[in-house]
Motif scaffolding. Structure first.
Motif, short mmCIF file in Angstrom:
data_model
loop_
_atom_site.label_atom_id
_atom_site.label_comp_id
_atom_site.label_asym_id
_atom_site.label_seq_id
_atom_site.Cartn_x
_atom_site.Cartn_y
_atom_site.Cartn_z
N TYR A 32 0.81 -1.22 0.00
CA TYR A 32 0.00 0.00 0.00
C TYR A 32 0.84 1.27 0.00
CZ TYR A 32 -4.74 -1.76 0.58
OH TYR A 32 -5.98 -2.33 0.37
N ALA A 35 -1.25 8.06 2.50
CA ALA A 35 -1.08 9.47 2.16
C ALA A 35 -1.90 10.37 3.07
CB ALA A 35 -1.47 9.71 0.70
N TYR A 47 -3.60 17.11 -2.13
CA TYR A 47 -2.60 16.14 -1.70
C TYR A 47 -1.51 16.85 -0.91
CZ TYR A 47 1.34 12.89 -2.30
OH TYR A 47 2.41 12.06 -2.10
N GLY A 50 2.81 11.47 0.69
CA GLY A 50 2.54 10.04 0.70
C GLY A 50 3.79 9.26 1.07
N ASN A 97 -5.34 8.56 3.92
CA ASN A 97 -5.77 7.80 2.75
C ASN A 97 -4.86 6.61 2.56
OD1 ASN A 97 -4.85 7.74 -0.44
ND2 ASN A 97 -7.07 7.74 -0.21
N TYR A 99 -4.22 3.23 -0.25
CA TYR A 99 -4.62 2.56 -1.49
C TYR A 99 -3.49 1.66 -1.96
CZ TYR A 99 -1.81 6.20 -3.79
OH TYR A 99 -0.80 7.03 -4.18
N ASP A 104 -5.66 3.87 -8.10
CA ASP A 104 -5.85 5.31 -7.91
C ASP A 104 -6.20 5.60 -6.46
OD1 ASP A 104 -6.42 7.98 -9.62
OD2 ASP A 104 -7.85 7.82 -7.95
N TYR A 105 -5.66 6.68 -5.92
CA TYR A 105 -5.90 7.00 -4.51
C TYR A 105 -7.38 7.25 -4.23
CZ TYR A 105 -6.65 11.92 -5.63
OH TYR A 105 -7.16 13.10 -6.11
N ASN A 106 -8.14 7.56 -5.26
CA ASN A 106 -9.54 7.93 -5.06
C ASN A 106 -10.51 6.89 -5.61
OD1 ASN A 106 -11.17 9.88 -3.84
ND2 ASN A 106 -11.55 10.93 -5.76
N ALA A 111 -9.54 2.19 -2.50
CA ALA A 111 -8.96 3.17 -1.59
C ALA A 111 -9.83 3.35 -0.36
CB ALA A 111 -8.79 4.51 -2.31
N TRP A 113 -10.47 5.98 3.20
CA TRP A 113 -10.26 7.30 3.78
C TRP A 113 -10.63 7.28 5.26
CZ3 TRP A 113 -8.31 11.45 1.05
CH2 TRP A 113 -8.29 11.34 -0.34
#
Length: 123
Positions: A32, A35, A47, A50, A97, A99, A104-106, A111, A113
């Protein structure tokens, strides 16, 4: 299921420091990236920095280099954000965060949060 819990936020005077923590649980994080993001009132989430869980390679958005420092403690399953020389412009909710590498972080499929921790810097 991954759980991320932030702590360490609060009110600090300009020029001060805070250390945020993000306690992670629910799986192993060896593949992983973890971030920190932040969202100030009326602004989009941005951002901050990370770190790779294994290896500890770090990355910072340009404006935070030299002032903020990201780290992680594998034994404690916790990530940190040391913030120094804080200004009122750093006032925001800070989010943790996580991932998988290559994702993708989102991406909501992969991912996770945290709920965020409020940081308020007074002038």
């Amino acid at each position: 299921q991954v759980q991320l819990v932030e702590s360490g936020g609060g009110v600090v005077q300009a020029g001060g420091s805070l250390r945020l923590s993000c306690a992670a649980s629910g799986r192993t994080f060896r593949d992983y990236i973890m971030a920190w993001f932040r969202q100030a009132p009326g602004k989009e989430r941005e951002y901050v920095a990370g770190v790779t869980w294994i290896g500890g390679a770090t990355n910072y958005a340009g404006s935070f280099k030299g002032r903020f420092s990201i780290s992680r403690d594998i034994a404690k399953n916790t990530m940190y954000l040391q913030m120094n020389s804080l200004t009122p412009e750093d006032t925001a909710v800070y989010y943790c965060n996580a991932y998988p590498m290559g994702r993708d972080y989102n991406d909501p499929k992969f991912a996770s949060w945290g709920q965020g921790t409020q940081v308020t810097v007074s002038s």
